[in-house]
Design a protein around this motif. Sequence first.
Motif, PDB file in Angstrom:
ATOM      1  N   THR A 144       0.794  -1.442  -0.150  1.00 57.35           N
ATOM      2  CA  THR A 144       0.351  -0.442  -0.172  1.00 57.35           C
ATOM      3  C   THR A 144       1.005   1.240   0.133  1.00 57.35           C
ATOM      4  OG1 THR A 144       0.021  -0.089   2.388  1.00 57.35           O
ATOM      5  CG2 THR A 144      -1.592  -0.987   1.217  1.00 57.35           C
ATOM      6  N   GLU A 145       0.137   2.327  -0.787  1.00 54.60           N
ATOM      7  CA  GLU A 145       1.356   3.279  -1.175  1.00 54.60           C
ATOM      8  C   GLU A 145       0.998   4.301   0.374  1.00 54.60           C
ATOM      9  OE1 GLU A 145       2.321   7.260  -4.037  1.00 54.60           O
ATOM     10  OE2 GLU A 145       0.410   6.117  -4.402  1.00 54.60           O
ATOM     11  N   VAL A 146       2.012   4.543   0.550  1.00 51.56           N
ATOM     12  CA  VAL A 146       2.824   5.601   1.739  1.00 51.56           C
ATOM     13  C   VAL A 146       3.517   6.322   1.153  1.00 51.56           C
ATOM     14  CG1 VAL A 146       2.705   3.275   4.021  1.00 51.56           C
ATOM     15  CG2 VAL A 146       4.971   4.792   2.898  1.00 51.56           C
ATOM     16  N   ALA A 147       3.169   7.816   2.725  1.00 46.83           N
ATOM     17  CA  ALA A 147       3.910   9.068   2.720  1.00 46.83           C
ATOM     18  C   ALA A 147       5.245   9.154   2.634  1.00 46.83           C
ATOM     19  CB  ALA A 147       3.506  10.142   3.535  1.00 46.83           C
ATOM     20  N   ALA A 148       6.058   9.647   1.760  1.00 49.85           N
ATOM     21  CA  ALA A 148       7.528   9.629   1.890  1.00 49.85           C
ATOM     22  C   ALA A 148       7.724   9.659   3.529  1.00 49.85           C
ATOM     23  CB  ALA A 148       8.086  10.787   0.897  1.00 49.85           C
ATOM     24  N   ASP A 149       7.301  11.246   4.045  1.00 46.96           N
ATOM     25  CA  ASP A 149       7.295  10.834   5.732  1.00 46.96           C
ATOM     26  C   ASP A 149       7.312   9.658   5.715  1.00 46.96           C
ATOM     27  OD1 ASP A 149       7.574  13.892   4.155  1.00 46.96           O
ATOM     28  OD2 ASP A 149       5.883  14.470   5.515  1.00 46.96           O
ATOM     29  N   ALA A 150       6.370   9.114   6.419  1.00 48.23           N
ATOM     30  CA  ALA A 150       6.469   7.391   6.744  1.00 48.23           C
ATOM     31  C   ALA A 150       7.842   6.903   6.741  1.00 48.23           C
ATOM     32  CB  ALA A 150       5.053   7.037   6.337  1.00 48.23           C
ATOM     33  N   VAL A 151       8.141   7.149   5.685  1.00 43.66           N
ATOM     34  CA  VAL A 151       9.672   6.074   5.120  1.00 43.66           C
ATOM     35  C   VAL A 151      10.899   6.354   6.814  1.00 43.66           C
ATOM     36  CG1 VAL A 151      11.215   5.449   3.798  1.00 43.66           C
ATOM     37  CG2 VAL A 151       8.856   6.528   3.061  1.00 43.66           C
ATOM     38  N   PRO A 152      11.013   5.428   7.338  1.00 42.78           N
ATOM     39  CA  PRO A 152      12.177   5.436   8.814  1.00 42.78           C
ATOM     40  C   PRO A 152      13.142   5.811   7.725  1.00 42.78           C
ATOM     41  CG  PRO A 152      11.060   2.980   8.640  1.00 42.78           C
ATOM     42  CD  PRO A 152      10.409   3.556   6.700  1.00 42.78           C
ATOM     43  N   ALA A 153      14.119   6.811   8.899  1.00 44.37           N
ATOM     44  CA  ALA A 153      15.026   7.356   8.258  1.00 44.37           C
ATOM     45  C   ALA A 153      16.323   7.035   7.842  1.00 44.37           C
ATOM     46  CB  ALA A 153      14.922   7.992   9.824  1.00 44.37           C
ATOM     47  N   ALA A 154      16.265   5.211   8.390  1.00 43.11           N
ATOM     48  CA  ALA A 154      16.866   4.025   8.083  1.00 43.11           C
ATOM     49  C   ALA A 154      16.905   3.414   6.218  1.00 43.11           C
ATOM     50  CB  ALA A 154      17.134   2.881   9.125  1.00 43.11           C
ATOM     51  N   VAL A 155      15.973   3.178   6.068  1.00 47.41           N
ATOM     52  CA  VAL A 155      15.410   3.390   4.895  1.00 47.41           C
ATOM     53  C   VAL A 155      16.396   4.689   3.547  1.00 47.41           C
ATOM     54  CG1 VAL A 155      13.636   2.656   2.952  1.00 47.41           C
ATOM     55  CG2 VAL A 155      13.827   2.383   5.513  1.00 47.41           C
ATOM     56  N   LYS A 156      15.761   5.289   3.645  1.00 47.82           N
ATOM     57  CA  LYS A 156      16.451   6.937   3.463  1.00 47.82           C
ATOM     58  C   LYS A 156      17.385   7.005   3.759  1.00 47.82           C
ATOM     59  CE  LYS A 156      11.767  10.261   4.328  1.00 47.82           C
ATOM     60  NZ  LYS A 156      11.335  11.088   5.065  1.00 47.82           N
ATOM     61  N   SER A 157      18.343   6.899   4.290  1.00 46.92           N
ATOM     62  CA  SER A 157      19.602   6.929   4.486  1.00 46.92           C
ATOM     63  C   SER A 157      19.892   5.796   3.575  1.00 46.92           C
ATOM     64  CB  SER A 157      19.875   6.496   5.905  1.00 46.92           C
ATOM     65  OG  SER A 157      21.499   6.397   5.633  1.00 46.92           O
ATOM     66  N   THR A 158      19.732   4.496   3.710  1.00 46.39           N
ATOM     67  CA  THR A 158      20.105   3.258   2.830  1.00 46.39           C
ATOM     68  C   THR A 158      20.196   3.583   0.844  1.00 46.39           C
ATOM     69  OG1 THR A 158      20.060   2.318   4.291  1.00 46.39           O
ATOM     70  CG2 THR A 158      20.306   1.275   2.415  1.00 46.39           C
ATOM     71  N   ILE A 159      18.787   4.233   0.539  1.00 48.35           N
ATOM     72  CA  ILE A 159      18.768   5.024  -0.467  1.00 48.35           C
ATOM     73  C   ILE A 159      19.665   5.603  -1.115  1.00 48.35           C
ATOM     74  CG2 ILE A 159      17.018   6.373  -2.221  1.00 48.35           C
ATOM     75  CD1 ILE A 159      16.523   2.983  -1.280  1.00 48.35           C
ATOM     76  N   GLU A 160      20.140   6.868   0.386  1.00 52.16           N
ATOM     77  CA  GLU A 160      20.958   8.235  -0.649  1.00 52.16           C
ATOM     78  C   GLU A 160      21.985   7.451  -0.161  1.00 52.16           C
ATOM     79  OE1 GLU A 160      20.558  10.705   3.024  1.00 52.16           O
ATOM     80  OE2 GLU A 160      18.621  11.779   2.023  1.00 52.16           O
ATOM     81  N   LYS A 161      22.564   6.542   0.258  1.00 55.93           N
ATOM     82  CA  LYS A 161      23.797   6.101   0.407  1.00 55.93           C
ATOM     83  C   LYS A 161      24.472   4.967  -1.393  1.00 55.93           C
ATOM     84  CE  LYS A 161      24.710   6.074   5.101  1.00 55.93           C
ATOM     85  NZ  LYS A 161      24.839   5.607   6.211  1.00 55.93           N
ATOM     86  N   SER A 162      23.380   4.113  -0.798  1.00 54.74           N
ATOM     87  CA  SER A 162      23.584   3.276  -2.304  1.00 54.74           C
ATOM     88  C   SER A 162      23.428   3.520  -3.598  1.00 54.74           C
ATOM     89  CB  SER A 162      22.716   2.026  -2.111  1.00 54.74           C
ATOM     90  OG  SER A 162      22.500   1.323  -0.788  1.00 54.74           O
ATOM     91  N   PHE A 163      22.173   4.746  -3.602  1.00 54.59           N
ATOM     92  CA  PHE A 163      21.568   5.268  -5.581  1.00 54.59           C
ATOM     93  C   PHE A 163      22.486   6.593  -5.023  1.00 54.59           C
ATOM     94  CE2 PHE A 163      19.369   1.670  -4.328  1.00 54.59           C
ATOM     95  CZ  PHE A 163      19.717   0.929  -5.415  1.00 54.59           C
ATOM     96  N   PRO A 164      23.552   7.693  -5.101  1.00 53.16           N
ATOM     97  CA  PRO A 164      23.399   8.805  -4.107  1.00 53.16           C
ATOM     98  C   PRO A 164      22.870  10.174  -6.028  1.00 53.16           C
ATOM     99  CG  PRO A 164      25.577   7.674  -5.190  1.00 53.16           C
ATOM    100  CD  PRO A 164      24.366   7.054  -5.114  1.00 53.16           C
ATOM    101  N   GLY A 165      22.442  10.911  -5.743  1.00 56.18           N
ATOM    102  CA  GLY A 165      22.117  12.030  -6.570  1.00 56.18           C
ATOM    103  C   GLY A 165      20.472  10.514  -6.930  1.00 56.18           C
ATOM    104  N   THR A 166      19.418   9.906  -6.499  1.00 55.80           N
ATOM    105  CA  THR A 166      18.639   9.564  -6.907  1.00 55.80           C
ATOM    106  C   THR A 166      17.084  11.245  -6.371  1.00 55.80           C
ATOM    107  OG1 THR A 166      18.392   7.694  -5.168  1.00 55.80           O
ATOM    108  CG2 THR A 166      19.598   7.516  -7.495  1.00 55.80           C
ATOM    109  N   LYS A 167      16.013  10.448  -6.413  1.00 52.96           N
ATOM    110  CA  LYS A 167      15.305  11.003  -5.965  1.00 52.96           C
ATOM    111  C   LYS A 167      13.642   9.982  -5.597  1.00 52.96           C
ATOM    112  CE  LYS A 167      11.698  14.610  -6.363  1.00 52.96           C
ATOM    113  NZ  LYS A 167      10.943  15.905  -7.281  1.00 52.96           N
TER     114      LYS A 167
END
Length: 98
Positions: free
Chosen positions: A39-62
């Motif tokens: 089910t779709e969730v807001a970007a604010d509902a995504v845990p910080a650990a998940v956001k951090s992993t995305i930023e580190k693993s895929f730099p320059g992505t949104k």
Amino acid sequence: MKKLIFSAAIVFASLSMHAAPVVAVTETGISVNVQDEYTEVAADAVPAAVKSTIEKSFPGTKLVKAYKNEKNEYKLEIASGEKKYTVFTDASGNIIKK
């Protein structure tokens, strides 16, 4: 002449004995794709650990869209310019599959 007509009749009769009706057999297959319901969730509902992993693993992505299932796993749609990717992670930020 009688022998010729009789011979032709025998030949045609023997050919028709070997003729069998053509039966077309078609098989129908049903393909079922089993997948956990996300089910779709807001970007604010995504845990910080998940956001951090995305930023580190895929730099320059949104982060474009985020989805969550009952197992607390996330399906993230990310984009870099024109390219779009789907990444699966757990709540701790561990990438499940790319």
